[in-house]
Design a protein around this motif. Sequence first.
Motif, PDB file in Angstrom:
ATOM      1  N   HIS A 360     -58.069  -7.881 -41.973  1.00 44.41           N
ATOM      2  CA  HIS A 360     -59.056  -7.826 -40.892  1.00 44.41           C
ATOM      3  C   HIS A 360     -60.262  -8.698 -41.230  1.00 44.41           C
ATOM      4  O   HIS A 360     -60.821  -9.366 -40.365  1.00 44.41           O
ATOM      5  CB  HIS A 360     -59.498  -6.387 -40.657  1.00 44.41           C
ATOM      6  CG  HIS A 360     -58.372  -5.473 -40.299  1.00 44.41           C
ATOM      7  ND1 HIS A 360     -57.534  -5.739 -39.243  1.00 44.41           N
ATOM      8  CD2 HIS A 360     -57.925  -4.332 -40.864  1.00 44.41           C
ATOM      9  CE1 HIS A 360     -56.618  -4.784 -39.163  1.00 44.41           C
ATOM     10  NE2 HIS A 360     -56.826  -3.920 -40.146  1.00 44.41           N
ATOM     11  N   VAL A 361     -60.644  -8.702 -42.508  1.00 46.99           N
ATOM     12  CA  VAL A 361     -61.771  -9.539 -42.926  1.00 46.99           C
ATOM     13  C   VAL A 361     -61.397 -11.012 -42.756  1.00 46.99           C
ATOM     14  O   VAL A 361     -62.182 -11.816 -42.239  1.00 46.99           O
ATOM     15  CB  VAL A 361     -62.176  -9.231 -44.390  1.00 46.99           C
ATOM     16  CG1 VAL A 361     -63.270 -10.185 -44.855  1.00 46.99           C
ATOM     17  CG2 VAL A 361     -62.629  -7.780 -44.524  1.00 46.99           C
ATOM     18  N   GLU A 362     -60.184 -11.354 -43.185  1.00 44.89           N
ATOM     19  CA  GLU A 362     -59.701 -12.741 -43.033  1.00 44.89           C
ATOM     20  C   GLU A 362     -59.791 -13.183 -41.577  1.00 44.89           C
ATOM     21  O   GLU A 362     -60.298 -14.276 -41.263  1.00 44.89           O
ATOM     22  CB  GLU A 362     -58.243 -12.808 -43.520  1.00 44.89           C
ATOM     23  CG  GLU A 362     -57.516 -14.086 -43.203  1.00 44.89           C
ATOM     24  CD  GLU A 362     -56.021 -13.995 -43.492  1.00 44.89           C
ATOM     25  OE1 GLU A 362     -55.645 -13.827 -44.663  1.00 44.89           O
ATOM     26  OE2 GLU A 362     -55.223 -14.085 -42.531  1.00 44.89           O
ATOM     27  N   GLN A 363     -59.323 -12.321 -40.672  1.00 42.02           N
ATOM     28  CA  GLN A 363     -59.302 -12.675 -39.248  1.00 42.02           C
ATOM     29  C   GLN A 363     -60.717 -12.772 -38.672  1.00 42.02           C
ATOM     30  O   GLN A 363     -61.038 -13.718 -37.940  1.00 42.02           O
ATOM     31  CB  GLN A 363     -58.489 -11.627 -38.496  1.00 42.02           C
ATOM     32  CG  GLN A 363     -58.206 -12.029 -37.069  1.00 42.02           C
ATOM     33  CD  GLN A 363     -57.198 -11.104 -36.409  1.00 42.02           C
ATOM     34  OE1 GLN A 363     -56.217 -10.696 -37.024  1.00 42.02           O
ATOM     35  NE2 GLN A 363     -57.454 -10.769 -35.165  1.00 42.02           N
ATOM     36  N   ALA A 364     -61.551 -11.813 -39.044  1.00 42.13           N
ATOM     37  CA  ALA A 364     -62.933 -11.834 -38.523  1.00 42.13           C
ATOM     38  C   ALA A 364     -63.683 -13.050 -39.073  1.00 42.13           C
ATOM     39  O   ALA A 364     -64.482 -13.677 -38.367  1.00 42.13           O
ATOM     40  CB  ALA A 364     -63.649 -10.542 -38.895  1.00 42.13           C
ATOM     41  N   ALA A 365     -63.411 -13.410 -40.318  1.00 38.47           N
ATOM     42  CA  ALA A 365     -64.056 -14.595 -40.899  1.00 38.47           C
ATOM     43  C   ALA A 365     -63.614 -15.842 -40.153  1.00 38.47           C
ATOM     44  O   ALA A 365     -64.434 -16.716 -39.830  1.00 38.47           O
ATOM     45  CB  ALA A 365     -63.707 -14.697 -42.386  1.00 38.47           C
TER      46      ALA A 365
END
Length: 413
Positions: A360-365
């Motif tokens: 989720h962090v990867e995608q939000a970044a």
Amino acid sequence: MSTTSSDLSDATAAAHERDAAHVMGTYARRAPVFVRGQGTVLFDADGDSWLDFLGGLAVTVLGHSHPAVAGAVREQVGAVQHTSNLFLTEPMLGLAERLARITGWDDARTFFANCGATANEAAIKLARRHGKAIADDKVRMVTLDRSFHGRTFATLEATGQPEKHAPFAPLLGYVDTVPFDDPEALTAAVTDQHCAVMLEVVQGEGGVRPLDPAVLSAARAACDAHDALLIVDEVQTGMGRLGEWFGFQTTDVVPDVITLAKALANGLPIGACVAHGAAADVFGPGDHATTFGGNPVTAAAANAVIDTIEGDGLLTTADVRSRRLTGALDGLAQRHDLVAGWRGRGLLLGVELTAPVARHVEQAAEEGGLIVNAVADDVVRMAPPLTVSNAEIATAITTLTQALDTALATHDA
Ligand SMILES: Cc1ncc(COP(=O)(O)O)c(C=O)c1O
């Protein structure tokens, strides 16, 4: 943003449809389709830009489209593009000599391959050839749990990730895998039937996990005790990424063989298996070969990479930028509920999360214009170029913080 996201531009959506139609489905694609890169920044066809803190999976160590690499490639591609290994070319000779210099091994000899897996295949064959010269059954290898050494059939088994083996089992049965943090287990595993131990100084794909120096020492001692070769896979850790030319140079241990790829030519496909001492003389004519190995264009690119890292003092820069980035990550760990800390070395870093929301962090970044990747459920990898600026580090931390906030707010962290 994902490839199924409704906010893809028409051109990007069409590119993903073409991919699905005619490219084998081995990769989970991310959304952007890049047309240009410069330094740490990538641009897509719509003119949007991304800050690239992944570098094509720890490859573009000089950033995108570095002029020294582009110039060397342009010149060589206009001179001679390929001759095969039936003939010598100057870029290949120059690269072998440079590798001997920067390893610090005067007697180093290199076999040139095409990527990380084929560099490791060469090392595995070299180790078996070494072993069989001693005893016919001296062909086994020890590797570490969660290691990553490639996807060809032999390197797949050396890769200590059983979930990647299962669809292709049975494998060759030549590898014994030990925990990555247990020197006694490693010592016990190596016998006279082993021709090599293969390991990474920092496991990249395995979650940016630095090896305990005691494991490295145990590996060296076990190899010495049983006449086995110590192979350090530097495919991800090599070419300055850890602040020295090679990861082993950040330790007290000297391997017999190292393997290189990824950053060696800043993105052009190349691999290298570098050996010294008796290991350098194991292969003879006909023992191993590959059509493209030592190709003059990729070798010219690699020579430009080495000359630029040296000429621009980028090993020192990598250390300085690493301190800046890890300092910022320390701050993030103190003030953000989702960040436990960081691990790694130099500019190969893993942000440790307190919950398994790395994807989720990867995608939000990515939605915020920062490219990083989830290398484990709770670890986000950062591998920016050695040329990254302080301003880019500050921007990356701001965007990462926003991505962490989003992940915290939208997922059950
Ligand atoms: C340590 C290590 N070895 C080998 C490989 C395989 O390299 P390639 O994908 O170029 O075959 C990788 C790729 O991620 C790697 O990180």
